[in-house]
Scaffold this active site. Structure first.
Site, PDB file in Angstrom:
ATOM      1  N   ASN A   1     -19.170  11.462  -7.272  1.00 13.07           N
ATOM      2  CA  ASN A   1     -18.339  12.206  -8.218  1.00 13.07           C
ATOM      3  C   ASN A   1     -18.406  13.714  -8.026  1.00 13.07           C
ATOM      4  O   ASN A   1     -17.732  14.462  -8.741  1.00 13.07           O
ATOM      5  CB  ASN A   1     -18.715  11.825  -9.659  1.00 13.07           C
TER       6      ASN A   1
ATOM      7  N   ARG B   1      -9.364   8.206  -9.197  1.00  4.94           N
ATOM      8  CA  ARG B   1      -9.015   9.242 -10.171  1.00  4.94           C
ATOM      9  C   ARG B   1      -8.675  10.567  -9.489  1.00  4.94           C
ATOM     10  O   ARG B   1      -8.475  11.578 -10.159  1.00  4.94           O
ATOM     11  CB  ARG B   1     -10.211   9.483 -11.124  1.00  4.94           C
TER      12      ARG B   1
ATOM     13  N   ASP C   1     -11.593   2.460 -12.517  1.00  3.36           N
ATOM     14  CA  ASP C   1     -12.076   1.238 -13.163  1.00  3.36           C
ATOM     15  C   ASP C   1     -11.446   1.041 -14.540  1.00  3.36           C
ATOM     16  O   ASP C   1     -11.141   1.995 -15.244  1.00  3.36           O
ATOM     17  CB  ASP C   1     -13.595   1.312 -13.298  1.00  3.36           C
TER      18      ASP C   1
ATOM     19  N   ASP D   1     -22.586   6.320 -17.200  1.00  2.00           N
ATOM     20  CA  ASP D   1     -22.755   5.527 -15.969  1.00  2.00           C
ATOM     21  C   ASP D   1     -24.197   5.008 -15.792  1.00  2.00           C
ATOM     22  O   ASP D   1     -24.472   4.282 -14.844  1.00  2.00           O
ATOM     23  CB  ASP D   1     -22.363   6.372 -14.749  1.00  2.00           C
TER      24      ASP D   1
ATOM     25  N   VAL E   1     -18.562   7.491 -24.817  1.00  2.00           N
ATOM     26  CA  VAL E   1     -17.671   8.179 -23.863  1.00  2.00           C
ATOM     27  C   VAL E   1     -16.418   7.348 -23.568  1.00  2.00           C
ATOM     28  O   VAL E   1     -15.299   7.869 -23.596  1.00  2.00           O
ATOM     29  CB  VAL E   1     -18.423   8.534 -22.565  1.00  2.00           C
TER      30      VAL E   1
HETATM   31  N1  EPU Z   1      -9.968  11.626 -21.652  1.00  2.06           N
HETATM   32  C1  EPU Z   1      -8.788  11.714 -22.350  1.00  2.06           C
HETATM   33  N2  EPU Z   1      -7.774  12.473 -21.802  1.00  2.06           N
HETATM   34  C2  EPU Z   1      -7.905  13.110 -20.599  1.00  2.06           C
HETATM   35  C3  EPU Z   1      -9.139  13.010 -19.898  1.00  2.06           C
HETATM   36  C4  EPU Z   1     -10.150  12.251 -20.460  1.00  2.06           C
HETATM   37  O1  EPU Z   1      -8.627  11.156 -23.426  1.00  2.06           O
HETATM   38  O2  EPU Z   1      -6.952  13.771 -20.155  1.00  2.06           O
HETATM   39  C5  EPU Z   1     -11.074  10.792 -22.220  1.00  2.06           C
HETATM   40  C6  EPU Z   1     -11.330   9.540 -21.366  1.00  2.06           C
HETATM   41  O3  EPU Z   1     -10.451   8.504 -21.684  1.00  2.06           O
HETATM   42  C7  EPU Z   1     -12.775   9.243 -21.700  1.00  2.06           C
HETATM   43  C8  EPU Z   1     -13.389  10.636 -21.901  1.00  2.06           C
HETATM   44  O4  EPU Z   1     -12.287  11.519 -22.156  1.00  2.06           O
HETATM   45  O5  EPU Z   1     -12.846   8.535 -22.898  1.00  2.06           O
HETATM   46  C9  EPU Z   1     -14.211  11.142 -20.737  1.00  2.06           C
HETATM   47  O6  EPU Z   1     -13.434  11.101 -19.560  1.00  2.06           O
HETATM   48  P1  EPU Z   1     -13.659  12.114 -18.358  1.00  2.06           P
HETATM   49  O7  EPU Z   1     -12.391  12.833 -18.101  1.00  2.06           O
HETATM   50  O8  EPU Z   1     -14.889  12.927 -18.589  1.00  2.06           O
HETATM   51  O9  EPU Z   1     -13.901  11.111 -17.173  1.00  2.06           O
HETATM   52  P2  EPU Z   1     -13.372  11.179 -15.706  1.00  2.06           P
HETATM   53  O10 EPU Z   1     -13.355  12.581 -15.222  1.00  2.06           O
HETATM   54  O11 EPU Z   1     -12.142  10.360 -15.558  1.00  2.06           O
HETATM   55  C10 EPU Z   1     -15.713  11.076 -14.554  1.00  2.06           C
HETATM   56  C11 EPU Z   1     -16.362  10.123 -13.586  1.00  2.06           C
HETATM   57  C12 EPU Z   1     -16.768   8.854 -14.317  1.00  2.06           C
HETATM   58  C13 EPU Z   1     -17.736   9.222 -15.425  1.00  2.06           C
HETATM   59  C14 EPU Z   1     -17.052  10.232 -16.375  1.00  2.06           C
HETATM   60  C15 EPU Z   1     -17.976  10.711 -17.466  1.00  2.06           C
HETATM   61  C16 EPU Z   1     -15.253  10.664 -11.542  1.00  2.06           C
HETATM   62  C17 EPU Z   1     -14.320  10.241 -10.456  1.00  2.06           C
HETATM   63  N3  EPU Z   1     -15.418   9.805 -12.530  1.00  2.06           N
HETATM   64  O12 EPU Z   1     -14.533  10.411 -14.983  1.00  2.06           O
HETATM   65  O13 EPU Z   1     -17.438   8.040 -13.372  1.00  2.06           O
HETATM   66  O14 EPU Z   1     -18.095   8.075 -16.131  1.00  2.06           O
HETATM   67  O15 EPU Z   1     -16.599  11.379 -15.617  1.00  2.06           O
HETATM   68  O16 EPU Z   1     -19.092  11.336 -16.924  1.00  2.06           O
HETATM   69  O17 EPU Z   1     -15.861  11.725 -11.469  1.00  2.06           O
HETATM   70  C18 EPU Z   1     -17.819   6.156 -12.075  1.00  2.06           C
HETATM   71  O18 EPU Z   1     -18.224   6.921 -11.194  1.00  2.06           O
HETATM   72  O19 EPU Z   1     -17.934   4.895 -11.997  1.00  2.06           O
HETATM   73  C19 EPU Z   1     -17.156   6.711 -13.249  1.00  2.06           C
HETATM   74  C20 EPU Z   1     -16.424   5.989 -14.093  1.00  2.06           C
END
Ligand code: EPU
Length: 421
Positions: free
Chosen positions: A8, A80, A104, A293, A315
């Site tokens: 990530n 993503r 996922d 995670d 989260v």
């Molecule tokens: N959210 C919204 N709107 C948005 C963006 C996020 O409602 O525009 C919500 C999401 O639905 C969630 C929360 O905010 O409920 C947190 O989402 P976040 O944007 O922080 O997650 P992400 O950037 O999509 C990354 C990691 C995830 C990890 C999360 C939290 C990557 C590619 N993915 O996801 O990792 O769980 O941050 O730390 O960096 C994994 O590696 O398996 C994984 C899922």
């Protein structure tokens, strides 16, 4: 056992290289499916790259010109990453066409914060036929307050703000170590970014970014997963490259439950102390809280501890789907819609089973199962390692998306695991 570079962080830093027409060199790149997908996504708009053959490994990235602002629809649904190309493409081409995201199935995972932030910075964004169409003459600094400290939205806003005209404030920003690692790379490339108190990131836009060389941080999710694998099997494993500073909350939880760890210069040694572990309450949160995670391996560990343990997931609203298989294997896990904890939670009073109670310890039976997502996958491998009998696990490509040489590493810990041809 040696952890690899963080998926990530590494995937985002490959995207960062699109912000400059000079070469960017990244070390400690994991050998995983998500890196291959990210390289393909970036290649589709003009990235050229070379990979050193030695594992451990170095990527030389160069995008002298952006050939097209359009990420092909074929990349929709794979991970993503595509949405993060919006800022770099707007800076270098004035237009960006981005397919819908995948990843996922652990919740709705919208990108509304990303879109709103980019619009506040001056982009015009439309969504039609499964794609975002964005245009901007020149992005301009703005004050952006994220509704939640989203990792992806913070990273996206950073990419857009570093070359915008003027200063951007990102309030309520994510400060995960992977985000800070991205900030460190961007600073090496010439960006001016301040980390203020109270989750505010201040970005002073610059005219141009240059090439840079950077070593990606190690994967704290992988490190925690090996820690659980060691403790749950009564083992004793040094996880080389595990970094205490990025795992403080995880280590505190191990200490509360009585599991053993010793911080060493080369990593962290994790071991079962020989006496029974204690059940605990854990709540996931944004950094510096307990990572979402880490939740899946930890629930797995809870199934093997006498008494009632509780996990409150704050989260993602849908991150307990994998527990069904564990129940089939003999675990006693009950899901609740209520918040079983004290942390403020966006899912309170809503229809999401986002808390669970685990009654341990229960012996596990082998099962045939299919991995539903990356982090659940690792837990299934741990579950199969402690279960009586031989389990057959499908969907191994999910774990290969995120963990380098996963089966080889399990085998190096004496797990009896092999790939069926
Ligand atoms: N959210 C919204 N709107 C948005 C963006 C996020 O409602 O525009 C919500 C999401 O639905 C969630 C929360 O905010 O409920 C947190 O989402 P976040 O944007 O922080 O997650 P992400 O950037 O999509 C990354 C990691 C995830 C990890 C999360 C939290 C990557 C590619 N993915 O996801 O990792 O769980 O941050 O730390 O960096 C994994 O590696 O398996 C994984 C899922």
């Amino acid at each position: 056992m040696c952890v690899s570079g963080a998926k990530n962080a590494a995937t985002k830093q490959i995207v960062a290289s699109l912000l400059t027409d000079e070469p960017v060199v990244l070390h400690n790149i994991p050998q995983i499916g998500d890196i291959a997908v990210t390289l393909d996504v970036c290649k589709s708009v003009g990235l050229t790259f070379e990979r050193d053959s030695a594992p451990g490994s170095t990527l030389r990235l160069h995008t002298p010109t952006v050939r097209t602002p359009e990420v092909p629809l074929a990349f929709s649904g794979l991970n993503r990453i595509p949405i993060l190309l919006m800022g770099p493409l707007l800076h270098r081409y004035g237009t960006a066409v981005i397919p819908m995201l995948g990843g996922d199935d652990i919740g709705k995972r919208p990108v509304d914060f990303h879109v709103q932030a980019l619009e506040q910075l001056g982009a015009t964004i439309d969504f039609k036929d499964g794609r975002y169409y964005a245009t901007a003459d020149r992005l301009r600094g703005a004050v952006i307050e994220l509704p939640y400290p989203s990792v992806g939205a913070t990273e996206n806003t950073l990419f857009a703000a570093v070359l915008a005209k003027g200063t951007t404030l990102i309030k309520n920003a994510a400060v995960e170590p992977e985000v800070i690692d991205q900030v460190m790379l961007l600073q090496k490339m010439g960006a001016i970014i301040f980390l203020d108190t109270d989750r505010t990131i201040v970005v002073e836009g610059v005219e141009k970014l240059s090439g840079a060389e950077h070593t990606v941080i190690n994967d704290r999710i992988e490190a925690a997963s090996w820690a659980v694998a060691a403790i749950i099997t009564g083992g004793d494993v040094v996880v080389e490259g595990a970094e205490q500073a990025n795992m403080l909350t995880f280590l505190n939880m191990l200490r509360r439950m009585g599991a053993g760890f010793e911080v060493r210069p080369d990593g962290i040694r994790f071991y079962h102390p020989g006496c029974p572990l204690k059940p605990i309450l854990v709540e996931t949160d944004v950094h510096p809280g307990f990572m979402t995670d880490w939740q899946q391996p930890f629930v797995m560990l809870m199934t093997q501890i006498d008494g009632l343990s509780v996990m409150h997931e704050t989260v993602y609203e849908k991150r307990f789907g994998y527990t069904e298989e564990l129940v089939r294997m003999g675990a006693e896990i009950q899901l609740f819609r209520q918040c079983l904890g004290e942390k403020p939670c966006r899912f309170k009073g809503r229809d999401h089973p986002h808390s669970c109670v685990v009654k341990g310890a229960t012996p596990l039976r082998a099962a045939d199962m299919t991995i539903p997502d990356l982090r659940a996958g690792f837990s299934y491998l741990i579950a199969a390692s402690v279960a009586a009998g031989t389990s057959r696990i499908g969907g191994i490509q999910y774990v290969e998306r995120g963990y380098t040489n996963i089966l080889g590493k399990f085998q190096s810990l004496d797990a009896n695991i092999r790939l069926k041809q």
